[in-house]
Design a protein around this motif. Structure first.
Motif, PDB file in Angstrom:
ATOM      1  N   GLY A 110       5.261  65.881 -35.133  1.00 20.61           N
ATOM      2  CA  GLY A 110       5.084  65.894 -33.687  1.00 20.61           C
ATOM      3  C   GLY A 110       3.719  65.378 -33.312  1.00 20.61           C
ATOM      4  O   GLY A 110       2.803  65.298 -34.145  1.00 20.61           O
ATOM      5  N   ILE A 111       3.580  65.006 -32.062  1.00 17.09           N
ATOM      6  CA  ILE A 111       2.281  64.543 -31.559  1.00 17.09           C
ATOM      7  C   ILE A 111       1.873  65.395 -30.359  1.00 17.09           C
ATOM      8  O   ILE A 111       2.727  65.920 -29.625  1.00 17.09           O
ATOM      9  CB  ILE A 111       2.317  63.050 -31.145  1.00 17.09           C
ATOM     10  N   GLY A 112       0.565  65.546 -30.188  1.00 16.56           N
ATOM     11  CA  GLY A 112       0.019  66.275 -29.052  1.00 16.56           C
ATOM     12  C   GLY A 112      -1.075  65.461 -28.397  1.00 16.56           C
ATOM     13  O   GLY A 112      -1.934  64.888 -29.086  1.00 16.56           O
ATOM     14  N   ILE A 113      -1.042  65.390 -27.083  1.00 15.32           N
ATOM     15  CA  ILE A 113      -2.011  64.579 -26.341  1.00 15.32           C
ATOM     16  C   ILE A 113      -2.473  65.358 -25.114  1.00 15.32           C
ATOM     17  O   ILE A 113      -1.651  65.939 -24.397  1.00 15.32           O
ATOM     18  CB  ILE A 113      -1.390  63.242 -25.883  1.00 15.32           C
ATOM     19  N   LEU A 114      -3.763  65.367 -24.889  1.00 15.28           N
ATOM     20  CA  LEU A 114      -4.337  65.928 -23.670  1.00 15.28           C
ATOM     21  C   LEU A 114      -5.164  64.844 -22.999  1.00 15.28           C
ATOM     22  O   LEU A 114      -6.148  64.363 -23.565  1.00 15.28           O
ATOM     23  CB  LEU A 114      -5.216  67.142 -23.989  1.00 15.28           C
ATOM     24  N   LEU A 115      -4.739  64.432 -21.812  1.00 12.45           N
ATOM     25  CA  LEU A 115      -5.462  63.415 -21.046  1.00 12.45           C
ATOM     26  C   LEU A 115      -6.225  64.104 -19.922  1.00 12.45           C
ATOM     27  O   LEU A 115      -5.671  64.939 -19.200  1.00 12.45           O
ATOM     28  CB  LEU A 115      -4.500  62.383 -20.465  1.00 12.45           C
ATOM     29  N   PHE A 213      -2.024  72.284 -30.757  1.00 14.12           N
ATOM     30  CA  PHE A 213      -0.924  73.175 -30.360  1.00 14.12           C
ATOM     31  C   PHE A 213       0.269  72.378 -29.837  1.00 14.12           C
ATOM     32  O   PHE A 213       1.422  72.677 -30.161  1.00 14.12           O
ATOM     33  CB  PHE A 213      -1.415  74.150 -29.283  1.00 14.12           C
ATOM     34  N   LEU A 214      -0.008  71.350 -29.056  1.00 12.05           N
ATOM     35  CA  LEU A 214       1.066  70.517 -28.521  1.00 12.05           C
ATOM     36  C   LEU A 214       1.810  69.797 -29.640  1.00 12.05           C
ATOM     37  O   LEU A 214       3.035  69.641 -29.587  1.00 12.05           O
ATOM     38  CB  LEU A 214       0.487  69.504 -27.527  1.00 12.05           C
ATOM     39  N   ALA A 215       1.075  69.362 -30.658  1.00  6.59           N
ATOM     40  CA  ALA A 215       1.701  68.650 -31.779  1.00  6.59           C
ATOM     41  C   ALA A 215       2.574  69.580 -32.609  1.00  6.59           C
ATOM     42  O   ALA A 215       3.718  69.249 -32.954  1.00  6.59           O
ATOM     43  CB  ALA A 215       0.629  68.002 -32.651  1.00  6.59           C
ATOM     44  N   THR A 216       2.051  70.750 -32.950  1.00  9.21           N
ATOM     45  CA  THR A 216       2.827  71.688 -33.769  1.00  9.21           C
ATOM     46  C   THR A 216       3.991  72.277 -32.985  1.00  9.21           C
ATOM     47  O   THR A 216       5.063  72.521 -33.551  1.00  9.21           O
ATOM     48  CB  THR A 216       1.925  72.820 -34.282  1.00  9.21           C
ATOM     49  N   SER A 217       3.807  72.460 -31.677  1.00  3.83           N
ATOM     50  CA  SER A 217       4.905  72.960 -30.835  1.00  3.83           C
ATOM     51  C   SER A 217       6.048  71.957 -30.778  1.00  3.83           C
ATOM     52  O   SER A 217       7.216  72.343 -30.724  1.00  3.83           O
ATOM     53  CB  SER A 217       4.404  73.262 -29.418  1.00  3.83           C
TER      54      SER A 217
END
Length: 224
Positions: A110-115, A213-217
């Motif tokens: 998974g991938i997690g991104i915070l803009l 957290f966004l990636a692992t979620s």
């Protein structure tokens, strides 16, 4: 010197830069016995030292002791780390925190991104199927850049992936994932001012922890 003048009195002096108590006579003159003066660092201590009188100086010649810094709380420590990595960012800057995760290598990823742009924030959490951790890290960067609507503003990408930053900024030659790296570099060329900033993973930087957290979620959601 007569013994009647030898009373147990002390005055503040300096010895090798440190404040000490030196024994004196009734006239507050140094009490010298066999060419030596008795000194203490603390009047309450039992042990004493004998030094030559010429090695003693006035109290004001002692080197001031440095005050100990107060211990930093974890929150203060993390705030200082964030302040350090965000020092000298250009005005009107878009900040992007990216992370990739893989349950197994390869495995479900998974991938997690915070803009972040000013007060505006956007989070992206996306399952990308079976992949390696390196592919997930690179894909997070690619998706983040594709998400931006403007290329005239300065962009700073924060990543804890030395692999990704090395491939994209240090002219490392990719042995794998050549197409993915090429696509990202093509995207990078569309921006007027874009650069990467390496951060340490799992070190308490809030925004990086959010991306993680966004990636692992995303993996957990993808496996449901």
């Amino acid at each position: 010197m007569n013994n009647k003048n030898q009373i147990n009195s002390w005055k503040r002096m300096s010895f090798k830069g440190n404040k000490v108590w030196a024994q004196t006579d009734i006239n507050e003159e140094l009490l010298i016995e066999k060419g030596m003066v008795l000194i203490k660092y603390n009047l309450k201590q039992d042990y004493e030292y004998r030094v030559k009188p010429e090695s003693l100086n006035p109290e004001d010649q002692a080197v001031p002791s440095k005050k100990k810094s107060a211990a930093l709380t974890p929150a203060t420590h993390n705030a200082l780390k964030k302040q350090a990595i965000e020092t000298n960012l250009p005005d009107n800057c878009i900040k992007i925190y990216t992370d990739g995760a893989s349950s197994g290598n390869p495995g479900p990823s998974g991938i997690g991104i915070l803009l972040i742009y000013g007060e505006n924030k956007k989070e992206i959490s996306k399952y990308i199927g079976m992949a390696t951790n390196n592919i997930a890290e690179l894909t997070a960067i690619k998706v983040a850049l594709e998400e931006l609507k403007r290329n005239d503003l300065p962009v700073r990408v924060f990543s804890d992936s030395s692999y990704s930053i090395g491939l994209l900024t240090k002219n490392w030659k990719p042995k794998k994932n050549e197409t993915l790296v090429f696509d990202i570099k093509t995207l990078m060329g569309q921006f007027r001012d874009l650069s990467f900033i390496k951060v340490k993973g799992h070190s308490g930087i809030k925004e990086n922890e959010v991306a993680d957290f966004l990636a692992t979620s995303a993996i957990k959601k993808g496996l449901v």
